[in-house]
Design an enzyme around this catalytic site. Structure first.
Site, PDB file in Angstrom:
ATOM      1  N   TYR A 126       0.809  -1.156   0.102  1.00 52.20           N
ATOM      2  CA  TYR A 126       0.051  -0.156  -0.097  1.00 52.20           C
ATOM      3  C   TYR A 126       0.939   1.252   0.023  1.00 52.20           C
ATOM      4  CZ  TYR A 126      -3.719   3.237   1.122  1.00 52.20           C
ATOM      5  OH  TYR A 126      -4.631   4.159   0.881  1.00 52.20           O
ATOM      6  N   ASN A 206      -3.706   6.052   6.243  1.00 51.88           N
ATOM      7  CA  ASN A 206      -4.441   6.487   7.149  1.00 51.88           C
ATOM      8  C   ASN A 206      -4.906   5.633   8.337  1.00 51.88           C
ATOM      9  OD1 ASN A 206      -6.545   5.281   6.260  1.00 51.88           O
ATOM     10  ND2 ASN A 206      -7.080   7.419   4.853  1.00 51.88           N
ATOM     11  N   GLN A 251      10.420  16.839   9.042  1.00 55.61           N
ATOM     12  CA  GLN A 251       9.520  15.569   9.518  1.00 55.61           C
ATOM     13  C   GLN A 251       7.840  16.210   9.931  1.00 55.61           C
ATOM     14  OE1 GLN A 251       8.304  12.082  10.961  1.00 55.61           O
ATOM     15  NE2 GLN A 251      10.191  12.578  10.080  1.00 55.61           N
ATOM     16  N   HIS A 254       5.185  16.470   7.164  1.00 59.32           N
ATOM     17  CA  HIS A 254       4.417  15.163   6.956  1.00 59.32           C
ATOM     18  C   HIS A 254       2.904  15.331   6.853  1.00 59.32           C
ATOM     19  CE1 HIS A 254       6.966  11.853   5.543  1.00 59.32           C
ATOM     20  NE2 HIS A 254       8.014  12.069   6.838  1.00 59.32           N
ATOM     21  N   GLU A 318      10.225   6.162  16.036  1.00 56.97           N
ATOM     22  CA  GLU A 318      10.139   5.861  14.510  1.00 56.97           C
ATOM     23  C   GLU A 318      11.698   6.123  13.957  1.00 56.97           C
ATOM     24  OE1 GLU A 318       8.101   6.032  10.252  1.00 56.97           O
ATOM     25  OE2 GLU A 318       7.939   7.643  11.802  1.00 56.97           O
ATOM     26  N   HIS A 319      12.118   7.346  14.062  1.00 59.50           N
ATOM     27  CA  HIS A 319      13.420   7.837  13.735  1.00 59.50           C
ATOM     28  C   HIS A 319      14.226   8.493  14.939  1.00 59.50           C
ATOM     29  CE1 HIS A 319      10.761   8.432  10.046  1.00 59.50           C
ATOM     30  NE2 HIS A 319      11.418   7.677   9.608  1.00 59.50           N
ATOM     31  N   ASP A 352      14.424   8.434   4.410  1.00 60.74           N
ATOM     32  CA  ASP A 352      13.162   8.378   3.619  1.00 60.74           C
ATOM     33  C   ASP A 352      13.427   8.067   2.279  1.00 60.74           C
ATOM     34  OD1 ASP A 352      11.592   9.027   5.852  1.00 60.74           O
ATOM     35  OD2 ASP A 352      11.561  11.286   5.397  1.00 60.74           O
ATOM     36  N   GLU A 406       1.112 -34.610  30.112  1.00 62.80           N
ATOM     37  CA  GLU A 406      -0.103 -33.814  29.670  1.00 62.80           C
ATOM     38  C   GLU A 406      -1.422 -34.598  29.365  1.00 62.80           C
ATOM     39  OE1 GLU A 406       1.337 -31.389  26.098  1.00 62.80           O
ATOM     40  OE2 GLU A 406       2.822 -30.520  27.338  1.00 62.80           O
ATOM     41  N   HIS A 411      -0.473 -39.948  21.949  1.00 62.41           N
ATOM     42  CA  HIS A 411       0.611 -39.268  21.633  1.00 62.41           C
ATOM     43  C   HIS A 411       1.726 -40.145  22.011  1.00 62.41           C
ATOM     44  CE1 HIS A 411      -1.507 -35.409  20.711  1.00 62.41           C
ATOM     45  NE2 HIS A 411      -0.270 -34.795  20.430  1.00 62.41           N
TER      46      HIS A 411
END
Length: 422
Positions: A126, A206, A251, A254, A318-319, A352, A406, A411
């Protein structure tokens, strides 16, 4: 006295914001859209693309490789060579990442075991298309998927600009879906028209995009739930206020929800940065957006290097940009970030726009749990076991014992039936 562009803050304020998820009303709306596309397929998708203005009635919804190639060939001037050069840098870094991974084959009691590393079969990528086209997101996602070896890669973007289509061509995408929002994510996930179902859906977007990814995360793999973009610049008395201001504004432009933060260990630096912000905003075309984002961010003044590093880890941005003396020594003292920029020359904008590492990064404090998008997001590490003809009796006894702990008698018997001494 007027309010400062960057208000004084504490790291705890940003950490508290990180706990805020997608609003419930957005999740409810997105869930209805996702279900409608799942059950209604292309008819529902076309209905939403028309309603939200992604693609007008009569316009193609699916853009084929020939359309993408035409867009690439029609780019003006040297735009094509620049786009291809940036793509090559992203591709090279992804190839280095892939080369660092290897299959495993080792001996275990009774035979051998290991893992194989294989790509998923389909990826959906996307790219937002709101105020500005973001062809960089196309390159970062689709190239990385291709280098991981994914055979089917589709891009979705609302009202894709020619540069976005050209980027998809350079990345080698199979096509572009001219749609955005939750309906585009659902179309990539379930498959609509020529788009096959995706095993992985990645890319920023978004709140509706994020909500759809959250809702579908149990059915497909997603990269992360991206929130507003974040930058922390750590600066000391050696930092140039003009450079710091320029990085924060990069920044801030944006979107109004972006989070630009200055952590200063010099009490006087913030006032100099404030003056530079005012000066640079006077000629910035995106000044209105940047001013709103600056108010959303802030300044944190710390007394020491140790306190500054603790504040960085508290925010887990993030950065994270280290515009300090001896930045390399600082880099060993911070632990939570999407990408680290070491030294005042290493501007966040280089990340970026394609130095190599991916710019699709964790936000909202999730850098504590994961890193940025990489080839690993498109790979499956699958283990295997091969038993020898002479199975270790001790292994069989241990497996049977554990199964009975168990309460799983079948098993235990499935292990014991393979004993060769009976």
């Amino acid at each position: 006295m007027s309010q400062p562009l960057l208000p004084r803050r504490r790291a705890e304020e940003f950490r508290a914001r990180n706990r805020e998820g997608v609003p419930e009303e957005i999740l409810t709306e997105a869930a209805a859209i996702v279900e409608r596309v799942r059950s209604g397929g292309e008819e529902a998708l076309r209905e939403y693309t028309t309603r939200f203005g992604d693609c007008m009635l009569g316009e193609p919804l699916y853009l084929t490789p020939s359309v993408l190639t035409n867009a690439l060939e029609e780019l003006p001037g040297d735009a094509r060579s620049r786009l291809e050069r940036i793509a090559d840098r992203i591709r090279t870094f992804a190839q280095v990442q892939l080369a660092a991974l290897a299959p495993v084959d080792t001996t275990v009691p009774g035979g051998r075991a290991g893992h194989r590393i294989d790509p998923v079969e389909g990826a959906g990528c996307y790219a937002p298309g709101g105020r500005h086209p973001l062809p960089s997101s196309v390159l970062m996602t689709a190239i990385t998927a291709r280098e991981a070896g994914v055979p089917s890669v589709w891009v979705a973007s609302p009202k894709p600009a020619p540069i976005t289509l050209a980027a998809a061509a350079v990345a080698g995408a199979d096509g572009v879906l001219a749609a955005g929002g939750a309906h585009a994510i659902a179309a990539l996930a379930f498959g609509v028209g020529p788009i096959p179902p995706s095993d992985v859906v990645v890319g920023p977007g978004n709140l509706y995009v994020t909500a759809a990814k959250q809702l579908l995360a149990g059915q497909i793999k997603i990269d992360m739930l991206a929130g507003p973009s974040e930058l922390v610049v750590v600066a000391d008395e050696t930092a140039d206020p003009a450079w710091v201001a320029a990085d924060l504004l990069a920044q801030a432009e944006h979107d109004p929800d972006a989070v630009p933060i200055l952590i200063s260990i010099d009490e006087d630096l913030p006032s100099w940065v404030e003056k530079e912000l005012e000066r640079q905003l006077e000629s910035l075309p995106t000044a209105d957006t940047a001013r709103a984002a600056l108010a959303n961010g802030g300044v944190i003044v710390c007394e020491s290097e140790e306190d500054a590093c603790l504040a960085c880890d508290d925010i887990a941005p993030e950065h994270l940009q280290l515009s300090v003396a001896n930045a390399e020594s600082w880099s060993d003292q911070v632990h939570h970030y999407g990408t680290l920029f070491i030294g005042w020359r290493a501007a966040e904008v280089f990340g970026d726009y394609g130095v190599g590492p991916n710019h699709v990064l964790p936000t909202g404090g999730t850098a504590r749990a994961r890193g940025g998008l990489s080839v690993m997001d498109f790979l499956r590490v699958r283990t295997w076991i091969q038993a020898d003809s002479d199975i270790d009796p001790g292994l069989i006894k241990d497996v049977a014992w554990f199964a009975r702990q168990e309460g799983l008698e079948a098993h235990a018997r499935a292990a014991e039936i393979r004993r060769l001494d009976t």
